[in-house]
Design an enzyme around this catalytic site. Structure first.
Site, PDB file in Angstrom:
ATOM      1  N   ASP B  88     -36.177 -62.703  80.786  1.00  0.00           N
ATOM      2  CA  ASP B  88     -35.456 -62.160  79.620  1.00  0.00           C
ATOM      3  C   ASP B  88     -34.090 -62.833  79.517  1.00  0.00           C
ATOM      4  OD1 ASP B  88     -34.560 -60.794  82.001  1.00  0.00           O
ATOM      5  OD2 ASP B  88     -33.595 -59.281  80.737  1.00  0.00           O
ATOM      6  N   GLU B 152     -33.682 -58.059  83.531  1.00  0.00           N
ATOM      7  CA  GLU B 152     -32.505 -58.295  84.377  1.00  0.00           C
ATOM      8  C   GLU B 152     -31.219 -58.116  83.574  1.00  0.00           C
ATOM      9  OE1 GLU B 152     -29.222 -60.119  86.526  1.00  0.00           O
ATOM     10  OE2 GLU B 152     -29.970 -60.772  84.571  1.00  0.00           O
TER      11      GLU B 152
END
Lengths: 459, 459
Positions: B88, B152
């Protein structure tokens, strides 16, 4: 007069319909995306003035939004009243807080809900309908001139140019404006003055790009943090404004004047309840009425910087901004105050950041002498329709152009507003009372009648 | 080893093409509008792992974005390395500051420009290609497990749950992560620790609606002004954070440790020039390296309230907001610090306003012992490909999950990052050096080789 009453009674539904259609035009002057709507609105105002009996009506182009001018001169020997108003409105956002579309006016209970309903379409339009009543019933007691602009909400800078360039055309004995509020229909009041305004924007720049707040955080000044520190420093612990020289020209009122102001009806509990706050705030040593009337202020109108979206972003922003405006009182000069602000802000900015200060617009404060013949005429008019004399009050808002009327045209201004403080001006769900609208239309002809009778004040 | 060098030389263009196609997927985890893209990216990562030789590859659903798991077990008797990374990326805005589309990767000079190029797609993908090299040349020296997550950038809360629920599956001897930076390719460094994070959001409410700043200004607390005062109060004149108890658990380093840190190459003039600032800022008594490595910070990541559009609006806003995050150092606990912040902010808020404080996410700080066998293996690997031993440094960023790996899996983490501080992580024009990408792919197999040789550290 019965003839006025009868005419309004017969036409009141149409009057309202006409106002609603005017409110459907999103004439937002601050946002260039609405430029075409502002123009459409000007053309519509021209049409309405002609229908009401005005002559020589024209849409006057300016460097910005146009000004609509019209007149009805019945006899040069009679006094002339210059009616001023504005057809532009504030931006409608935050849209999500409106219960109905800002430009889809609805009648709920006793009110008209729409952006501009009270500020100022609903109020200047009362003058258009009053003109219609007086012309159609052949009872106009004096000469009338209309100047309805499209840039009041952005500082009227082009109107200033227009006024300077058209002094002959605008020659009159007094200026009449309905763009303020009264305490209530039960306790009518009349503004004896307005605060001035100085509207600034500041930009604080730290690093030349947004940074990772982990990699750089702690080692580079955060412009949002610095902006907060600068803004925080502009009020001291007594909520006095700390800009050097800011209060130098502020006129202190006498004990008697302050007492008179504080005699106006004010229910603090009701006031707090309406606003949903537990405690009021303000400059130490002054009452709420004084804080909003005779004392200058400094407000953050907007602040932004960094990541403001959904969720989180660990960024150390490159820039932070704020829109900050100051309300001014006699005898502060808005250009001088803007300079003081700019110099002070640049001076207190730490060397870790760069700051840019720009002036949006402004206007100086204004006071109407209560012994002015036109002020008396307004008091009498209100007494005639409300059944009691209005309480003189100082308005907290600003109509930057009023001070310029006095300077350029040598005219005093009568602030005969029929709105209420609770009309949500500049806020979501702006409203205007139906009773206020109709009462205003009923009252205005009396002002002209009494002003004509009390005689011409200048020659 | 020559066989690795040759394989990469033959396939380097394809390696780059594969990375670029991964960078074209806008896998922004913070913004729900990109949820489908995040899922697409997870499926793509699965495919790449399988092509590289991983087995039992699966896209594991979570309450949020999925986690991609895969493994290559060659011999249970050999050590096992758990490779962690995230697919991500941070939101791309402010878009207008990008020279090219954040999700349209371009090669300019020696760099790849795209959101996620360095953080972390470009870095975790080095491990996928290193796996391919070792499997295709039949030289894999140990067992490998891959755990590539999609949250994250929003706190890894679901990864925490996944780790707790899959301790057997994730059994390994060490965790290896490339999601940090080194000083430069000439001065390679190896992180010995990371700062923790506590990310908060505050909402300050004044009146129950936006108000006209003239009618009410001066009598009602302005939430934007109050927010600025609250934020300003959170640093003292020495830029110490004023939250009571904030520093209580901060570990002070010895003179020697601080000296070692400050011996790392640092050119202040160059640093200031790169950031475009005249002066650095920070906590009194500490160097820039210390301020970003061993000291906690408090940063405003975003602030907003009132009118932020074009032109001016004279509003006294009802609400003002800020996103505020703190970087933490050993032995601060992020949950405890979040509580301290919340309690302090609520305590200092004046009674004129109401405040709401919410915790977005966080993670505790982490330290890697330099005498750990895996740290030695990483040092040797870098020495083998860069020609000099890495300088041990403290990273300023945070990977909240690292502390959890130690707590739940009993594993130490090696932070072998190949990025640069100047990669514009979380900023417009994020980049990753082509040389860094290829050098990383070249270095990683050596880590596995030396770690396998230096022997299993736990059993």
């Amino acid at each position: 007069m019965q003839v006025w009453k009868d005419y309004q009674a017969k036409n009141k539904d149409r009057f309202l319909e006409e106002l609603l259609s005017l409110l459907r035009i999103p004439s937002v002057s601050a946002d260039s995306r609405f430029a075409a709507d502002v123009k459409t609105c000007a053309e519509e105002v021209k049409k309405r003035l002609e229908e009401a009996g005005a002559e020589n009506v024209e849409v006057c182009p300016t460097a910005g939004h146009p000004i609509v001018y019209g007149e009805k001169i019945i006899n040069p020997a009679l006094p002339t009243v210059l009616v001023y108003g504005h057809y532009d409105v504030q931006p409608a956002d935050p849209l999500e807080l409106w219960d109905s579309g800002p430009f889809e006016p609805v009648i709920k209970g006793d009110n008209i809900y729409a952006r501009g309903s009270a500020d100022d379409k609903g109020q200047f339009y009362m003058h258009v309908k009053a003109l219609e009543i007086m012309t159609k019933t052949d009872t106009l007691p004096c000469n009338l001139k209309f100047m309805i602009e499209g840039e009041e909400e952005v500082g009227s800078s082009n109107l200033g140019i227009f006024v300077k360039a058209n002094k002959e055309k605008l020659k009159a004995d007094v200026v009449l404006i309905s763009d303020t509020s009264m305490i209530s229909l039960q306790d009518p009041s009349l503004d004896t003055g307005l605060r001035g305004l100085s509207y600034m924007e500041v930009e604080v720049t730290g690093p030349n790009r947004d940074l990772h707040s982990g990699v750089y955080g702690g080692a580079v000044a955060n412009p949002a943090t610095i902006l907060c520190q600068l803004i925080a420093s502009m009020h001291d612990e007594n909520n006095h404004i700390t800009i050097p020289g800011f209060y130098d020209k502020v006129q202190d009122l006498s004990k008697e004047e302050r007492k008179a102001l504080n005699d106006a009806p004010f229910d603090e509990a009701e006031y707090k309840k309406d606003l949903g706050v537990d405690e009021l705030w303000g400059e130490k040593g002054y009452s709420t009425i004084e804080r909003t009337g005779i004392r200058p202020t400094l407000e953050v109108n907007g602040i932004w910087g960094g990541y403001t979206g959904e969720g989180s972003k660990t960024v150390l922003p490159s820039k932070a901004f704020a829109k900050i405006s100051m309300r001014l009182v006699p005898n502060q000069d808005w250009i001088e105050i803007s300079e003081l602000f700019k110099n002070h802000f640049e001076k207190i900015a730490p060397k870790y950041v760069k700051v840019k200060v720009t002036t949006h617009h402004g206007g100086s404060p204004y006071v109407t002498p209560t012994d002015h013949v036109a002020f008396k005429a307004a008091s009498e008019a209100i007494k005639a329709t409300f059944g009691k004399s209005p309480i003189p009050v100082r308005g907290g808002g600003s109509i930057p152009i009023v001070a310029l009327f006095e300077k350029e045209l040598g005219l005093k201004t009568i602030l005969m507003g029929f709105g209420l403080d609770s009309d949500n001006l500049h806020s979501p769900n702006e409203k205007y009372g139906l009773a206020n609208f109709y009462k205003g239309i009923e009252t205005i002809p009396y002002f002209h009648k009494y002003f004509a009778e009390l005689g011409r004040t200048s020659a």
